[in-house]
Scaffold this motif. Structure first.
Motif, PDB file in Angstrom:
ATOM      1  N   LEU A 295       0.825  -1.206   0.000  1.00  0.00           N
ATOM      2  CA  LEU A 295       0.000   0.000   0.000  1.00  0.00           C
ATOM      3  C   LEU A 295       0.856   1.253   0.000  1.00  0.00           C
ATOM      4  N   GLY A 296       2.070   1.123   0.504  1.00  0.00           N
ATOM      5  CA  GLY A 296       3.000   2.248   0.567  1.00  0.00           C
ATOM      6  C   GLY A 296       4.108   1.936   1.553  1.00  0.00           C
ATOM      7  N   LYS A 297       4.903   2.938   1.864  1.00  0.00           N
ATOM      8  CA  LYS A 297       6.004   2.753   2.805  1.00  0.00           C
ATOM      9  C   LYS A 297       6.022   3.888   3.807  1.00  0.00           C
ATOM     10  N   ILE A 298       6.592   3.602   4.972  1.00  0.00           N
ATOM     11  CA  ILE A 298       6.681   4.592   6.037  1.00  0.00           C
ATOM     12  C   ILE A 298       7.944   4.318   6.845  1.00  0.00           C
ATOM     13  N   THR A 299       8.607   5.380   7.289  1.00  0.00           N
ATOM     14  CA  THR A 299       9.824   5.259   8.092  1.00  0.00           C
ATOM     15  C   THR A 299       9.496   5.566   9.550  1.00  0.00           C
ATOM     16  N   LEU A 300       9.829   4.617  10.433  1.00  0.00           N
ATOM     17  CA  LEU A 300       9.509   4.747  11.853  1.00  0.00           C
ATOM     18  C   LEU A 300      10.730   4.395  12.690  1.00  0.00           C
ATOM     19  N   PRO A 301      10.883   4.997  13.857  1.00  0.00           N
ATOM     20  CA  PRO A 301      11.973   4.605  14.761  1.00  0.00           C
ATOM     21  C   PRO A 301      11.628   3.312  15.487  1.00  0.00           C
ATOM     22  N   VAL A 302      12.587   2.420  15.578  1.00  0.00           N
ATOM     23  CA  VAL A 302      12.409   1.144  16.270  1.00  0.00           C
ATOM     24  C   VAL A 302      13.350   1.122  17.466  1.00  0.00           C
ATOM     25  N   GLN A 303      12.777   1.005  18.658  1.00  0.00           N
ATOM     26  CA  GLN A 303      13.547   0.994  19.891  1.00  0.00           C
ATOM     27  C   GLN A 303      13.839  -0.438  20.300  1.00  0.00           C
ATOM     28  N   ALA A 304      15.106  -0.797  20.427  1.00  0.00           N
ATOM     29  CA  ALA A 304      15.524  -2.115  20.883  1.00  0.00           C
ATOM     30  C   ALA A 304      16.519  -1.903  22.019  1.00  0.00           C
ATOM     31  N   GLY A 305      16.080  -2.150  23.233  1.00  0.00           N
ATOM     32  CA  GLY A 305      16.958  -1.874  24.372  1.00  0.00           C
ATOM     33  C   GLY A 305      17.188  -0.380  24.497  1.00  0.00           C
ATOM     34  N   THR A 306      18.440   0.016  24.508  1.00  0.00           N
ATOM     35  CA  THR A 306      18.778   1.441  24.602  1.00  0.00           C
ATOM     36  C   THR A 306      19.061   2.053  23.242  1.00  0.00           C
ATOM     37  N   ARG A 307      18.950   1.263  22.158  1.00  0.00           N
ATOM     38  CA  ARG A 307      19.238   1.756  20.807  1.00  0.00           C
ATOM     39  C   ARG A 307      17.951   1.986  20.034  1.00  0.00           C
ATOM     40  N   SER A 308      17.961   3.045  19.239  1.00  0.00           N
ATOM     41  CA  SER A 308      16.829   3.382  18.397  1.00  0.00           C
ATOM     42  C   SER A 308      17.332   3.579  16.970  1.00  0.00           C
ATOM     43  N   VAL A 309      16.714   2.903  16.021  1.00  0.00           N
ATOM     44  CA  VAL A 309      17.117   2.955  14.616  1.00  0.00           C
ATOM     45  C   VAL A 309      15.888   3.233  13.763  1.00  0.00           C
ATOM     46  N   ASN A 310      16.017   4.148  12.806  1.00  0.00           N
ATOM     47  CA  ASN A 310      14.931   4.420  11.875  1.00  0.00           C
ATOM     48  C   ASN A 310      14.868   3.308  10.825  1.00  0.00           C
ATOM     49  N   VAL A 311      13.695   2.755  10.644  1.00  0.00           N
ATOM     50  CA  VAL A 311      13.499   1.630   9.722  1.00  0.00           C
ATOM     51  C   VAL A 311      12.380   1.969   8.745  1.00  0.00           C
ATOM     52  N   GLU A 312      12.614   1.676   7.478  1.00  0.00           N
ATOM     53  CA  GLU A 312      11.591   1.876   6.452  1.00  0.00           C
ATOM     54  C   GLU A 312      10.752   0.610   6.317  1.00  0.00           C
ATOM     55  N   PHE A 313       9.449   0.718   6.527  1.00  0.00           N
ATOM     56  CA  PHE A 313       8.540  -0.408   6.465  1.00  0.00           C
ATOM     57  C   PHE A 313       7.686  -0.311   5.207  1.00  0.00           C
ATOM     58  N   LEU A 314       7.472  -1.469   4.576  1.00  0.00           N
ATOM     59  CA  LEU A 314       6.502  -1.580   3.497  1.00  0.00           C
ATOM     60  C   LEU A 314       5.217  -2.139   4.095  1.00  0.00           C
ATOM     61  N   VAL A 315       4.104  -1.488   3.867  1.00  0.00           N
ATOM     62  CA  VAL A 315       2.823  -1.876   4.450  1.00  0.00           C
ATOM     63  C   VAL A 315       2.056  -2.714   3.429  1.00  0.00           C
ATOM     64  N   VAL A 316       1.688  -3.932   3.830  1.00  0.00           N
ATOM     65  CA  VAL A 316       0.934  -4.829   2.955  1.00  0.00           C
ATOM     66  C   VAL A 316      -0.371  -5.209   3.649  1.00  0.00           C
ATOM     67  N   LYS A 317      -1.417  -5.360   2.864  1.00  0.00           N
ATOM     68  CA  LYS A 317      -2.735  -5.715   3.397  1.00  0.00           C
ATOM     69  C   LYS A 317      -2.960  -7.202   3.175  1.00  0.00           C
ATOM     70  N   LEU A 318      -2.403  -8.004   4.075  1.00  0.00           N
ATOM     71  CA  LEU A 318      -2.499  -9.450   3.993  1.00  0.00           C
ATOM     72  C   LEU A 318      -2.808 -10.008   5.381  1.00  0.00           C
ATOM     73  N   PRO A 319      -3.525 -11.119   5.471  1.00  0.00           N
ATOM     74  CA  PRO A 319      -3.768 -11.730   6.780  1.00  0.00           C
ATOM     75  C   PRO A 319      -2.507 -12.389   7.309  1.00  0.00           C
ATOM     76  N   SER A 320      -2.233 -12.228   8.601  1.00  0.00           N
ATOM     77  CA  SER A 320      -1.039 -12.822   9.195  1.00  0.00           C
ATOM     78  C   SER A 320      -1.188 -12.855  10.702  1.00  0.00           C
ATOM     79  N   LEU A 321      -0.518 -13.827  11.327  1.00  0.00           N
ATOM     80  CA  LEU A 321      -0.476 -13.914  12.783  1.00  0.00           C
ATOM     81  C   LEU A 321       0.577 -12.984  13.368  1.00  0.00           C
ATOM     82  N   TYR A 322       1.431 -12.435  12.515  1.00  0.00           N
ATOM     83  CA  TYR A 322       2.531 -11.592  12.972  1.00  0.00           C
ATOM     84  C   TYR A 322       2.181 -10.107  12.783  1.00  0.00           C
ATOM     85  N   ASN A 323       2.886  -9.252  13.499  1.00  0.00           N
ATOM     86  CA  ASN A 323       2.669  -7.812  13.396  1.00  0.00           C
ATOM     87  C   ASN A 323       3.496  -7.202  12.276  1.00  0.00           C
ATOM     88  N   LEU A 324       4.765  -7.594  12.203  1.00  0.00           N
ATOM     89  CA  LEU A 324       5.649  -7.063  11.168  1.00  0.00           C
ATOM     90  C   LEU A 324       6.857  -7.980  11.044  1.00  0.00           C
TER      91      LEU A 324
END
Length: 293
Positions: free
Chosen positions: A34-63
């Protein structure tokens, strides 16, 4: 990122930037995001900007986090231990997953109602096929023309009726020139070399060998079983064994066209094959496909 997660985070489609390239390995067809979006991802004490592709599909997972994020974090994942370790300015940090949640996701992904356990492919805006052995002209989405082989009504090709004369002649000449590689049924493929295709069962050596008790066949099933076994013996697909360690009964099922399908009751054998309760290997394949590895 799956669209359901995108919505739960409070975003709308107006936050998306265009993404015109498709993703593969999610289903039989390329999936356009559907498009892409860049979001910060916090892992522990580190934060990294990640570009996500958004898809409209059924799944048990979040990303799904791809290898780019792992390389940026210089992280070392372990699917066996459900553990992710990475270096920071304060030392080595780690994130642990849940074995219980992983098993639950796998069981939900593989649990299907019996009535849905059908090998079929559904294409949007197109009627699904009820039976793969139906009449080709009735299943086709375009007009077809039948080309018989040596006047035999049981052996023929179906080509598009809208081909021009030159294309039709070239296609028919190509098909007839390679007729020796065509098998009209599974019984015309004797003794396939194991180097071409080979199937092995992952049987747990600790399991008890089971010989099922003999069951009586219904009237009319015996002739169907004998005919099928003789044909498989003739092409070398099966062989006779004198002292079997596993012995299963024959199950005869009636097809929609009135003929009989001969199957084997492999219930006990399937129980002896250990299952992999971790579906992370499937995620790795998706990541590799998206990263063009």
């Amino acid at each position: 990122m799956y669209h359901k997660t995108f919505i739960k985070l409070g975003f709308t489609d107006s936050y998306l930037s265009p993404a015109k390239y498709p993703l593969f390995s999610f289903n039989a067809n390329p999936e356009y995001p559907l498009g892409k979006i860049t979001l910060p991802v916090q892992a522990g004490t580190r934060s990294v900007n990640v570009e996500f592709l958004v898809v409209k599909l059924p799944s048990l997972y979040n990303l799904i986090m791809d290898r780019t994020w792992l390389h940026t974090m210089q992280a070392v994942p372990s699917t066996y231990h459900q553990l992710l370790r990475f270096s920071t300015e304060c030392g080595i940090e780690q994130i642990r997953g849940s074995q219980k949640s992983t098993q639950a996701c796998y069981l939900l992904a593989t649990k299907k109602p019996k009535e849905l356990e059908v090998h079929s492919i559904e294409v949007p805006d197109r009627e699904s096929l009820e039976d793969i052995i139906g009449i080709p002209s009735e299943k086709a989405t375009e007009a077809l023309h039948q080309i018989e082989i040596d006047g035999n009504l049981d052996k023929f090709f179906m080509i598009g009726a809208f081909l021009d004369k030159v294309q039709r002649q070239e296609l028919v000449a190509f098909l007839l020139g390679n007729i020796d590689v065509v098998a009209w049924s599974q019984y015309e493929m004797p003794e396939v070399d194991p180097s071409v295709a080979q199937h092995r069962l992952n049987v747990d050596p600790k399991c008890k060998l089971i010989i099922q008790r003999s069951r009586r066949s219904a009237v009319g099933h015996g002739s169907a079983v004998i005919e099928e076994v003789d044909q498989l013996l003739d092409i070398g697909a099966i062989c006779e064994v004198t002292y079997p360690t596993w012995l299963s009964n024959i199950v005869v099922v009636k097809k929609k066209n009135g003929s009989w399908r001969v199957c084997v009751d492999s219930t006990d054998l399937h129980k002896a094959c250990p299952k992999d309760y971790f579906s992370l290997l499937r995620i790795d394949k998706l990541v590799d496909a998206m990263a063009h590895h």
